[in-house]
Design an enzyme around this catalytic site. Structure first.
Site, PDB file in Angstrom:
ATOM      1  N   LYS A 144       0.830  -1.206   0.000  1.00 54.02           N
ATOM      2  CA  LYS A 144       0.000   0.000   0.000  1.00 54.02           C
ATOM      3  C   LYS A 144       0.865   1.258   0.000  1.00 54.02           C
ATOM      4  O   LYS A 144       1.956   1.275   0.584  1.00 54.02           O
ATOM      5  CB  LYS A 144      -0.904  -0.038   1.237  1.00 54.02           C
ATOM      6  CG  LYS A 144      -1.878   1.126   1.358  1.00 54.02           C
ATOM      7  CD  LYS A 144      -2.714   0.979   2.621  1.00 54.02           C
ATOM      8  CE  LYS A 144      -3.655   2.151   2.838  1.00 54.02           C
ATOM      9  NZ  LYS A 144      -4.468   1.993   4.063  1.00 54.02           N
ATOM     10  N   SER A 219      -9.149   2.330   2.835  1.00 60.14           N
ATOM     11  CA  SER A 219      -8.201   2.999   1.987  1.00 60.14           C
ATOM     12  C   SER A 219      -7.200   2.066   1.296  1.00 60.14           C
ATOM     13  O   SER A 219      -6.479   2.496   0.399  1.00 60.14           O
ATOM     14  CB  SER A 219      -7.420   4.041   2.804  1.00 60.14           C
ATOM     15  OG  SER A 219      -6.667   3.431   3.842  1.00 60.14           O
ATOM     16  N   SER A 220      -7.181   0.799   1.670  1.00 63.67           N
ATOM     17  CA  SER A 220      -6.270  -0.139   1.006  1.00 63.67           C
ATOM     18  C   SER A 220      -6.929  -0.709  -0.250  1.00 63.67           C
ATOM     19  O   SER A 220      -6.862  -1.907  -0.531  1.00 63.67           O
ATOM     20  CB  SER A 220      -5.884  -1.282   1.961  1.00 63.67           C
ATOM     21  OG  SER A 220      -5.407  -0.797   3.192  1.00 63.67           O
ATOM     22  N   ILE A 240      -7.464   2.175  10.074  1.00 66.32           N
ATOM     23  CA  ILE A 240      -7.814   3.038  11.202  1.00 66.32           C
ATOM     24  C   ILE A 240      -9.329   3.143  11.357  1.00 66.32           C
ATOM     25  O   ILE A 240      -9.824   3.709  12.321  1.00 66.32           O
ATOM     26  CB  ILE A 240      -7.186   4.438  11.062  1.00 66.32           C
ATOM     27  CG1 ILE A 240      -7.227   5.196  12.399  1.00 66.32           C
ATOM     28  CG2 ILE A 240      -7.861   5.243   9.951  1.00 66.32           C
ATOM     29  CD1 ILE A 240      -6.489   6.516  12.407  1.00 66.32           C
ATOM     30  N   GLY A 241     -10.068   2.587  10.397  1.00 66.44           N
ATOM     31  CA  GLY A 241     -11.527   2.605  10.492  1.00 66.44           C
ATOM     32  C   GLY A 241     -12.164   1.543   9.616  1.00 66.44           C
ATOM     33  O   GLY A 241     -13.372   1.543   9.395  1.00 66.44           O
ATOM     34  N   GLY A 242     -11.318   0.647   9.096  1.00 65.16           N
ATOM     35  CA  GLY A 242     -11.799  -0.397   8.187  1.00 65.16           C
ATOM     36  C   GLY A 242     -10.983  -0.470   6.918  1.00 65.16           C
ATOM     37  O   GLY A 242     -11.344  -1.160   5.970  1.00 65.16           O
ATOM     38  N   SER A 243      -9.835   0.211   6.882  1.00 67.34           N
ATOM     39  CA  SER A 243      -9.076   0.358   5.640  1.00 67.34           C
ATOM     40  C   SER A 243      -8.454  -0.932   5.122  1.00 67.34           C
ATOM     41  O   SER A 243      -8.098  -1.018   3.946  1.00 67.34           O
ATOM     42  CB  SER A 243      -7.976   1.408   5.818  1.00 67.34           C
ATOM     43  OG  SER A 243      -8.554   2.679   5.981  1.00 67.34           O
TER      44      SER A 243
END
Length: 578
Positions: A144, A219-220, A240-243
């Site tokens: 990433k 984000s990944s 950090i929130g589901g990335s």
């Protein structure tokens, strides 16, 4: 008197001239800076095109057949490593096969941000080494954007981060290389890493390999897409929130978000890394459970503990992963009133996993996460944007704003009183959105930040106490409330992250495993889908015409029990195959 009047007039003209000149200079300076930003974007875009074209040309000269590529990429990761170590396969040939597949995927779905040109030399060096040690020997891996790789940028989709090559690899990249892995590409992310879409002004939009009109998640997102299109067997991401979990869910691959600090985050790029209330977790994404488990074994070694002494020296505990005692596992299909209801396919996925685990001798009991709605609305946005977004806004100076984060940008740049007024108005018909708008304003004093963190820590203790009072070993639930959404939808439906970021707030390890696909009955069930508030309408509409898309389940365990989480995930995978 006349002379005084003239003097005043001259002074007025002088002041006006200075102010006017200042405005003009500032205006022209802004145009110049924006032009420089545009030029830097263009240079990076052209450099990527050139490196992709160059690699394609080199691979075409090798005349590798499609059949040979398929033979290699369909081997299990264990078989790949075994054959490379025995000499049946060359590491460089495996690399070429995945490079070919990754470039095909990039052409279709726009995945890659950097070609790691040293990968060829790394693979050739592995082939001539007399001792072929390493748990990931010869395995190509994708990385990433936010991981530091020596000589390359970590951009977060911001122009200000271009032309700033990192001096050394991130710790996990070093450990992967030490285990024989071959990093070969870096992959795309949403601007700022704070979206579950995957778009930025430098590299553009990444698409979902299952349906190009839909997002791969974020984000990944680049990692999810490259693994889903078989361009990489294993990748590195952050959460950090589901990335990690959202792209895995939407692309139908496996991942694990470890407890914060179980794997090193040293040498990674984070836009909100200054706050410490809710930290990022770093972990692998993989095409199957065996590869995911192998990656965790490869990282949890003395080499990582030495490179980052802040990581607790807890090696992979195989006795827990291979344990056989029956488990007491909680399950839920919905976080409850006030939170987006999962569509029928996502609820069914949990029940499919539940049935599999029951057949394997485990006890499954209903459970609802403690004060989920309250915690989500109270803590998440205020923690991540504790400074009111001031740090994040500094990255946007003279840059374009990606569509996928435009709602956040607007919230952060409006005057505080305007945000509060809009929140008050919206509270009647969209209370969750209203609460998040105010929370994005952050804390106004250190005293308020202290009190906020105290309340957060108290809830985390109460959450754990509630879990223990139900005598749970693990929990399964939805990983996301719907299948992959059309591109552009995530910006209008931020509440979908509730199902993942709850476990970032609690700091519990959580993994994603694909268990089924959307079927016709699932789509028929949308007719009775409950509309709780604004976001539900978007989810319902986005879930139409999704037949065949992957659907996941999320597995959760107590902090530091990653091996048990992986065990439950592996048992679900095994049960689905039989």
């Amino acid at each position: 008197m006349w002379n005084i009047e003239i003097t005043r007039q001259q002074a007025a003209y002088t002041v006006a001239g200075i102010v006017g000149t200042g405005i003009i200079v500032r205006f022209l300076s802004g145009i110049h800076r924006r032009h420089k930003s545009k030029l830097k974007r263009s240079v990076k875009q052209n450099a990527l095109k050139e490196s992709v074209t160059s690699l394609k040309a080199s691979l075409e000269k090798l005349k590798v057949s499609e059949e040979h590529v398929q033979e290699i990429i369909t081997l299990s990761t264990d078989d790949l490593i075994t054959q490379i170590k025995s000499g049946q396969l060359k590491s460089v040939d495996v690399l070429h096969a995945f490079q070919i597949k990754a470039l095909q995927g990039h052409t279709e779905y726009n995945i890659i941000t950097d070609i790691l040109t040293e990968a060829e030399d790394t693979a050739r060096q592995l082939d001539v080494q007399p001792e072929k040690d390493g748990l990931l020997y010869g395995v190509p891996i994708s990385i990433k954007d936010n991981y530091h790789v020596k000589g390359y940028d970590s951009t977060a989709g911001f122009v200000c981060c271009l032309d700033d090559p990192l001096p050394e690899d991130a710790v996990l990249v070093k450990v992967a290389k030490n285990q024989g892995a071959v990093p070969f590409v870096k992959t795309n992310v949403p601007q700022s890493y704070l979206s579950f879409d995957c778009n930025n002004p430098i590299f553009g939009q990444t698409c979902n390999p299952w349906d190009k009109s839909r997002t791969p998640g974020g984000s990944s997102g680049g990692e999810g897409a490259i693994i889903a299109c078989k361009g990489s067997p294993l990748g590195l991401g952050g959460d950090i929130g589901g990335s990690l979990r959202i792209p895995a869910a939407l692309c139908g691959v496996c991942t694990l978000k470890p407890t914060i600090g179980r794997l090193s985050g040293k040498g990674t790029h984070g836009i909100t890394s200054g706050q410490t209330a809710i930290l990022s977790s770093y972990g692998p994404m993989a095409r199957d459970m065996d590869t995911l488990v192998l990656a965790m074994k490869a990282f949890l070694v003395p080499h990582m503990f030495k490179l980052d002494p802040a990581v607790p020296p807890i090696p992979f505990r195989n006795e827990i992963y291979e344990g056989t005692r029956p488990l007491r596992i909680g399950y839920y299909t919905d976080l409850g009133e006030g939170i987006i209801q999962p569509v029928p396919a996502c609820q069914r996925a949990v029940l499919v996993a539940k049935e599999v685990l029951q057949k394997r001798g485990h006890e499954l009991v209903p459970w609802q996460p403690y004060q989920a709605k309250w915690a989500l609305l109270k803590f998440y946005a205020k923690a991540v944007f504790g400074d009111g977004g001031e740090t994040l806004q500094s990255y946007w100076k003279d840059d374009q704003v990606s569509q996928c984060v435009s709602a956040i940008y607007l919230n952060l740049t409006l005057p505080r009183l305007v945000v509060k007024a809009l929140s008050y108005i919206m509270h009647r018909f969209a209370p969750s959105i209203a609460a998040n708008m105010v929370n994005l304003l952050g804390c106004r004093s250190v005293c308020e930040w202290f009190a906020f963190n105290k309340e957060l820590q108290l809830w985390k203790h109460e959450f754990t106490d509630d879990w223990n009072s139900h005598r749970l070993d693990a929990v399964i639930g939805p990983g996301f409330p719907c299948p992959a959404m059309p591109i552009g939808c995530p910006n209008r439906c931020i509440g979908n992250v509730a199902y993942t970021c709850l476990y970032n707030i609690a700091n519990f390890p959580a993994g994603i495993l694909p268990v089924t696909h959307v079927n016709k009955d699932d789509l028929d069930g949308l007719h009775s889908y409950e509309i709780r508030e604004f976001w539900n309408r978007i989810v319902k509409q986005a879930s139409e015409n999704t037949e065949g898309l992957p659907v996941c389940v999320q597995c959760i365990t107590l902090p530091w029990e990653e091996e048990l989480c992986l065990r439950v995930m592996k048992e679900v995978e095994m049960g689905l195959k039989h």
